[in-house]
Motif scaffolding. Structure first.
Motif, PDB file in Angstrom:
ATOM      1  N   SER A   7       0.830  -1.211   0.000  1.00 32.61           N
ATOM      2  CA  SER A   7       0.000   0.000   0.000  1.00 32.61           C
ATOM      3  C   SER A   7       0.858   1.251   0.000  1.00 32.61           C
ATOM      4  N   ALA A   8       1.978   1.214   0.737  1.00 36.33           N
ATOM      5  CA  ALA A   8       2.891   2.359   0.755  1.00 36.33           C
ATOM      6  C   ALA A   8       3.535   2.557  -0.602  1.00 36.33           C
ATOM      7  N   MET A   9       3.901   1.460  -1.255  1.00 33.26           N
ATOM      8  CA  MET A   9       4.498   1.554  -2.582  1.00 33.26           C
ATOM      9  C   MET A   9       3.506   2.117  -3.581  1.00 33.26           C
ATOM     10  N   ASN A  10       2.244   1.690  -3.476  1.00 31.57           N
ATOM     11  CA  ASN A  10       1.210   2.228  -4.361  1.00 31.57           C
ATOM     12  C   ASN A  10       1.009   3.707  -4.138  1.00 31.57           C
ATOM     13  N   SER A  11       1.055   4.137  -2.867  1.00 29.95           N
ATOM     14  CA  SER A  11       0.903   5.556  -2.551  1.00 29.95           C
ATOM     15  C   SER A  11       2.063   6.369  -3.119  1.00 29.95           C
ATOM     16  N   MET A  12       3.267   5.816  -3.015  1.00 33.98           N
ATOM     17  CA  MET A  12       4.439   6.504  -3.561  1.00 33.98           C
ATOM     18  C   MET A  12       4.347   6.616  -5.076  1.00 33.98           C
ATOM     19  N   ALA A  13       3.887   5.537  -5.722  1.00 39.58           N
ATOM     20  CA  ALA A  13       3.753   5.559  -7.180  1.00 39.58           C
ATOM     21  C   ALA A  13       2.695   6.571  -7.611  1.00 39.58           C
ATOM     22  N   ALA A  14       1.584   6.623  -6.865  1.00 36.42           N
ATOM     23  CA  ALA A  14       0.520   7.577  -7.191  1.00 36.42           C
ATOM     24  C   ALA A  14       1.010   9.010  -7.014  1.00 36.42           C
ATOM     25  N   TRP A  15       1.800   9.240  -5.951  1.00 30.97           N
ATOM     26  CA  TRP A  15       2.354  10.575  -5.721  1.00 30.97           C
ATOM     27  C   TRP A  15       3.309  10.961  -6.846  1.00 30.97           C
ATOM     28  N   GLU A  16       4.134  10.005  -7.295  1.00 33.31           N
ATOM     29  CA  GLU A  16       5.078  10.275  -8.383  1.00 33.31           C
ATOM     30  C   GLU A  16       4.335  10.565  -9.684  1.00 33.31           C
ATOM     31  N   ASP A  17       3.283   9.798  -9.968  1.00 32.74           N
ATOM     32  CA  ASP A  17       2.481  10.034 -11.171  1.00 32.74           C
ATOM     33  C   ASP A  17       1.869  11.431 -11.139  1.00 32.74           C
ATOM     34  N   ALA A  18       1.324  11.819  -9.986  1.00 31.94           N
ATOM     35  CA  ALA A  18       0.701  13.136  -9.860  1.00 31.94           C
ATOM     36  C   ALA A  18       1.728  14.243 -10.046  1.00 31.94           C
ATOM     37  N   ARG A  19       2.935  14.026  -9.534  1.00 35.43           N
ATOM     38  CA  ARG A  19       3.996  15.036  -9.671  1.00 35.43           C
ATOM     39  C   ARG A  19       4.385  15.219 -11.137  1.00 35.43           C
ATOM     40  N   ILE A  20       4.507  14.104 -11.866  1.00 33.38           N
ATOM     41  CA  ILE A  20       4.858  14.178 -13.280  1.00 33.38           C
ATOM     42  C   ILE A  20       3.748  14.856 -14.067  1.00 33.38           C
ATOM     43  N   GLU A  21       2.497  14.459 -13.801  1.00 32.62           N
ATOM     44  CA  GLU A  21       1.375  15.057 -14.521  1.00 32.62           C
ATOM     45  C   GLU A  21       1.243  16.539 -14.207  1.00 32.62           C
ATOM     46  N   GLY A  22       1.570  16.925 -12.972  1.00 33.23           N
ATOM     47  CA  GLY A  22       1.549  18.346 -12.627  1.00 33.23           C
ATOM     48  C   GLY A  22       2.579  19.129 -13.418  1.00 33.23           C
ATOM     49  N   ALA A  23       3.753  18.531 -13.625  1.00 35.53           N
ATOM     50  CA  ALA A  23       4.795  19.209 -14.403  1.00 35.53           C
ATOM     51  C   ALA A  23       4.366  19.373 -15.859  1.00 35.53           C
ATOM     52  N   ILE A  24       3.698  18.368 -16.399  1.00 35.25           N
ATOM     53  CA  ILE A  24       3.221  18.463 -17.783  1.00 35.25           C
ATOM     54  C   ILE A  24       2.120  19.514 -17.891  1.00 35.25           C
ATOM     55  N   ARG A  25       1.276  19.563 -16.888  1.00 33.78           N
ATOM     56  CA  ARG A  25       0.224  20.593 -16.863  1.00 33.78           C
ATOM     57  C   ARG A  25       0.856  21.991 -16.833  1.00 33.78           C
ATOM     58  N   ASP A  26       1.907  22.149 -16.036  1.00 37.15           N
ATOM     59  CA  ASP A  26       2.605  23.442 -15.986  1.00 37.15           C
ATOM     60  C   ASP A  26       3.219  23.788 -17.340  1.00 37.15           C
ATOM     61  N   LEU A  27       3.729  22.778 -18.026  1.00 41.26           N
ATOM     62  CA  LEU A  27       4.314  23.016 -19.343  1.00 41.26           C
ATOM     63  C   LEU A  27       3.259  23.489 -20.334  1.00 41.26           C
ATOM     64  N   ILE A  28       2.074  22.877 -20.275  1.00 45.71           N
ATOM     65  CA  ILE A  28       0.989  23.315 -21.158  1.00 45.71           C
ATOM     66  C   ILE A  28       0.636  24.775 -20.877  1.00 45.71           C
ATOM     67  N   LEU A  29       0.572  25.133 -19.600  1.00 46.02           N
ATOM     68  CA  LEU A  29       0.309  26.534 -19.236  1.00 46.02           C
ATOM     69  C   LEU A  29       1.389  27.451 -19.777  1.00 46.02           C
ATOM     70  N   HIS A  30       2.645  27.022 -19.629  1.00 44.87           N
ATOM     71  CA  HIS A  30       3.770  27.830 -20.087  1.00 44.87           C
ATOM     72  C   HIS A  30       3.725  28.034 -21.597  1.00 44.87           C
ATOM     73  N   MET A  31       3.213  27.031 -22.325  1.00 38.05           N
ATOM     74  CA  MET A  31       3.110  27.140 -23.785  1.00 38.05           C
ATOM     75  C   MET A  31       1.982  28.068 -24.204  1.00 38.05           C
ATOM     76  N   GLY A  32       1.105  28.435 -23.253  1.00 39.48           N
ATOM     77  CA  GLY A  32       0.056  29.397 -23.550  1.00 39.48           C
ATOM     78  C   GLY A  32      -1.319  28.797 -23.755  1.00 39.48           C
ATOM     79  N   ASP A  33      -1.491  27.545 -23.366  1.00 36.65           N
ATOM     80  CA  ASP A  33      -2.792  26.907 -23.556  1.00 36.65           C
ATOM     81  C   ASP A  33      -3.432  26.620 -22.197  1.00 36.65           C
ATOM     82  N   ASP A  34      -4.675  26.166 -22.248  1.00 35.70           N
ATOM     83  CA  ASP A  34      -5.454  25.913 -21.038  1.00 35.70           C
ATOM     84  C   ASP A  34      -5.511  24.413 -20.769  1.00 35.70           C
ATOM     85  N   PRO A  35      -4.827  23.911 -19.750  1.00 36.72           N
ATOM     86  CA  PRO A  35      -4.830  22.470 -19.481  1.00 36.72           C
ATOM     87  C   PRO A  35      -6.192  21.937 -19.034  1.00 36.72           C
ATOM     88  N   ASP A  36      -7.139  22.826 -18.756  1.00 39.28           N
ATOM     89  CA  ASP A  36      -8.464  22.380 -18.336  1.00 39.28           C
ATOM     90  C   ASP A  36      -9.463  22.298 -19.484  1.00 39.28           C
TER      91      ASP A  36
END
Length: 201
Positions: A7-36
């Protein structure tokens, strides 16, 4: 000795996935588009999963992909596998480059299952790369696995960092080669490889 629970490993993996997806979302914002907006809502997840597939070479090794597909064989004639397709990512711009790999080797008592040579290519193609290093790594891996008397590898690549940006030359290709053992020392051996590659091409 401390062990991490599933369960701890799954939580760590989920946290890592969210961190990566957050960085990609920030990149979309930086490019000038709306990630939503509708077309981009799931893009961070898609990019994360596609990048994982394109970088799975970091978790593989030549010996692991070859496994037990090495066979004793007395033949010493040249073996050539042509036109192995590859897709990789340029480490300078993180843009794709792709092309074909030609592999020849002179066996010395061992041959590798033919389907394993494309897998060896993918071990190194599925990493951040430059074509010159990719070519050398493939040749060295074939030599290490087969203990061949010689190995020749030729790669033709098309680089989107040249085709989409910068000089923007859509029809340029890059050719690299690596020769080991008898391929390096003998022009006759290299000529034999070239004849095999051009026959009925």
């Amino acid at each position: 000795m401390t062990t991490t629970s599933p369960s701890a490993m799954n939580s760590m993996a989920a946290w890592e996935d969210a961190r990566i997806e957050g960085a990609i979302r920030d990149l979309i914002l930086h490019m000038g588009d709306d990630p939503d907006r509708e077309g981009l809502v799931k893009t961070p997840q898609r990019v994360r999963t596609s990048r994982a597939a394109l970088s799975d070479g970091y978790g593989a090794s030549p010996l692991s992909v070859v496994g037990d597909a090495l066979f004793k064989e007395s033949s010493r004639g040249m073996i050539t596998v042509r036109d192995i397709e590859f897709y990789s990512m340029c480490e300078h711009h993180i843009l794709p480059f792709y092309g074909r790999v030609q592999i020849s080797y002179l066996p010395d008592g061992l041959v590798v299952g033919l389907s394993k040579l494309p897998r060896l290519v993918d071990v190194f193609a599925h990493r951040l790369q430059v074509q010159e290093r990719l070519t050398a790594q493939i040749a060295e891996a074939v030599a290490d696995v087969t203990h061949a008397r010689g190995v020749g590898v030729i790669v033709e690549g098309f680089h989107l960092c040249m085709m989409m940006r910068g000089v923007a030359k859509q029809h340029s290709s890059t050719h690299t080669s690596e020769y080991l053992g008898e391929f390096e020392s003998s022009q006759d051996v290299r000529d034999q490889m070239f004849r095999a590659l051009t026959r009925n091409s």
